[in-house]
Design an enzyme around this catalytic site. Structure first.
Site, PDB file in Angstrom:
ATOM      1  N   THR B  47       0.837  -1.157  -0.198  1.00  0.00           N
ATOM      2  CA  THR B  47       0.048  -0.129  -0.136  1.00  0.00           C
ATOM      3  C   THR B  47       1.183   1.361  -0.225  1.00  0.00           C
ATOM      4  O   THR B  47       0.531   2.346  -0.650  1.00  0.00           O
ATOM      5  CB  THR B  47      -0.994  -0.080   1.332  1.00  0.00           C
ATOM      6  OG1 THR B  47      -1.908  -1.253   1.254  1.00  0.00           O
ATOM      7  CG2 THR B  47      -2.008   1.213   1.229  1.00  0.00           C
ATOM      8  N   TYR B 135       6.590 -11.582   4.455  1.00  0.00           N
ATOM      9  CA  TYR B 135       5.213 -11.253   3.587  1.00  0.00           C
ATOM     10  C   TYR B 135       4.872 -12.063   2.609  1.00  0.00           C
ATOM     11  O   TYR B 135       5.719 -11.881   1.496  1.00  0.00           O
ATOM     12  CB  TYR B 135       5.759  -9.777   3.151  1.00  0.00           C
ATOM     13  CG  TYR B 135       4.746  -8.701   2.468  1.00  0.00           C
ATOM     14  CD1 TYR B 135       3.280  -9.276   2.507  1.00  0.00           C
ATOM     15  CD2 TYR B 135       5.088  -7.505   2.359  1.00  0.00           C
ATOM     16  CE1 TYR B 135       2.369  -8.447   2.091  1.00  0.00           C
ATOM     17  CE2 TYR B 135       4.104  -6.641   1.697  1.00  0.00           C
ATOM     18  CZ  TYR B 135       2.784  -7.054   1.627  1.00  0.00           C
ATOM     19  OH  TYR B 135       1.985  -6.339   1.003  1.00  0.00           O
ATOM     20  N   LYS B 163       3.060 -12.740   7.430  1.00  0.00           N
ATOM     21  CA  LYS B 163       1.854 -11.958   7.191  1.00  0.00           C
ATOM     22  C   LYS B 163       1.223 -12.688   5.949  1.00  0.00           C
ATOM     23  O   LYS B 163       2.027 -12.930   4.697  1.00  0.00           O
ATOM     24  CB  LYS B 163       2.280 -10.572   6.460  1.00  0.00           C
ATOM     25  CG  LYS B 163       1.096  -9.777   6.061  1.00  0.00           C
ATOM     26  CD  LYS B 163       1.815  -8.447   5.609  1.00  0.00           C
ATOM     27  CE  LYS B 163       1.005  -7.194   5.226  1.00  0.00           C
ATOM     28  NZ  LYS B 163       0.337  -7.439   3.761  1.00  0.00           N
TER      29      LYS B 163
END
Lengths: 309, 309
Positions: B47, B135, B163
């Site tokens: 993001t 991630y 994550k």
């Protein structure tokens, strides 16, 4: 014969482990391609590590290659980047450093929409002001071009070709007919995926964008000429000698196999940039064995020879 | 409460069209997260455009954010890069500029093997010398971590969390149990994919790595607290108010929707870097309508309020 037709050979970009070009090694790779007489050089393609190199090293690579090629062959240069402004600058850099044409893959991190890719290609084609080939490589870019998208792009100024992945169903003739019915007149359709090259050329594809030709241009050229002249029998015999190598390309990725081949042919100590690791041990020996299978069309010295199958 | 638990909010990185940080805007985004009291900040995540920014701008972004956060919240920084040496340098830069923890996605161009990603993560964790969260985001990286891989990585020094993307079958409880049975003691398992956050937290996930919380930390915090305390009824009511927004996240990608939200909330003229295009026209109006649905938990002023559903 247009810029994006025939056998386009994609050399590795030899670097040190910090990603700095080894210019002498690069020049040798280019000279081998000139000596063999391939139809064009695809510099800084996926095989040429374009995605991993800084803009400065990419500019330097084009300069060194342009000097080595000395106008003997057309030089096509990959200018993909995650950002549009970066790809535009790379296109200007490549044009200034001696490229004859550009190759553009829509590298992505966020998955891109058709409109985003369309505007990206239009901007880079305008910036480079050279003939440009769209690089349709969903395996690395995570973007798949629809026929409709290719048709729309084929009408942009300077966008004159597409480099396609192998069709999932293997039906090259149907795909070529479909693409030719919707793209602009004179638009060139070529293929990557070396193990499908023979079928692509037999079906009338305009170009083979070849990884293996970056190191073994002689045998690749014989395969390209046999299949390009629709000689099914001869091209099948040549292709069969490549089968062990094609199997390794598919198992390990052609990028890793090419570094192992380079070590076997040139022994000049180049390796992929990490995180990509070189093949080792048994895997390396498999590449050596596959190279041996090409002996009839590629003598151990690396010089191209006439096929004697 | 460990570094990688609770609600981690992922702000946008406000830049000009050339990719240069707008520091005042960045500081305002950070201050909003501090005021709301989220559990951590996930700076330069997907993001936060990490993949699109230069190393210099990323370092600058960490400095500006660290100053704005002033120790009030833990600062987690994304350090992914296509090359291992670049990611190592980014990890050192982030540590020097004030990061409390790192987030590492195995960005790829050539598809990576497990061993390549393992060595990449090990090198970056050692370079950064901070707690590191893996991630796992196959949609952007084209690499999917197996449970076996996560288990192996969880035993590396400094690698303390993962994550995860939403499980394809929606069975968070089974996935959490499976991961906890194979990973090192104390290893944290959190989720991204905002529309699955409620179910993830109800099932006992350690963290919600939240896109929406980067701009709407108040409502996101209420959802996180309700679901984290296993209040199925309240969390369902809050989640329902988010449904129109979740639908747009899935349709357009949360990245594009976040820029439209930022424009509605702050009107400070930031936009995604090209090739990504901002939403326009009807699509923008849909985002506005979805934001309106959150009015009960997010007043128009942007201040978090108690829920009154």
């Amino acid at each position: 014969m247009t810029l994006f037709s025939g056998l386009s050979a994609f050399p590795l970009t030899p670097t040190d482990p910090a990603g700095r070009l080894k210019p002498d090694s690069m020049a040798r790779h280019i000279e081998r391609l000139c000596a063999a007489g391939v139809d064009s050089i695809g510099l800084l393609g996926s095989t040429g590590s374009y995605a991993y190199l800084t803009a400065a090293e990419r500019m330097r690579t084009v300069r060194v290659a342009a000097e080595a090629v000395a106008g003997k062959l057309p030089l096509i240069v990959g200018v993909g980047a995650l950002r549009t402004d970066e790809a535009e600058q790379l296109a200007r850099d490549a044009a200034m450093a001696g490229a004859d044409g550009l190759l553009l893959a829509p590298m992505s991190y966020q998955k891109l929409t058709d409109e985003e890719v369309f505007q990206h290609v239009a901007a880079v084609a305008a910036a480079g002001d050279l003939p440009l080939c769209i690089y349709n490589n969903p395996g690395t870019t995570n973007f798949a071009f629809s026929h409709k998208m290719i048709a729309r792009l084929s009408r942009l100024p300077r966008v004159t070709a597409v480099k396609m992945p192998l069709p999932a169903d293997g039906d090259f003739a149907a795909e070529l007919a479909a693409l030719r019915s919707v793209t602009a007149a004179g638009f060139s359709v070529g293929y990557s995926g070396d193990w499908g090259a023979r079928d692509a050329l037999l079906a009338g594809a305009d170009a083979w964008f070849s990884v293996v030709a970056g190191l073994l241009p002689g045998p690749a050229l014989q395969l390209a000429r046999a299949a390009g002249s629709r000689n099914a029998g001869l091209s099948e015999r040549i292709d069969r000698a490549f089968h062990p190598l094609w199997a390794l390309f598919r198992q390990f990725g052609s990028f890793r196999v090419m570094y192992a081949l380079a070590e076997l042919l040139d022994n000049d100590g180049i390796a992929p940039l990490r995180p990509v690791l070189p093949l080792a041990g048994d895997d390396r020996r498999k590449v050596e064995a596959a190279l041996g299978q090409l002996a009839d069309i590629q003598p151990a010295s690396g010089r191209p020879a006439s096929i004697s199958i």
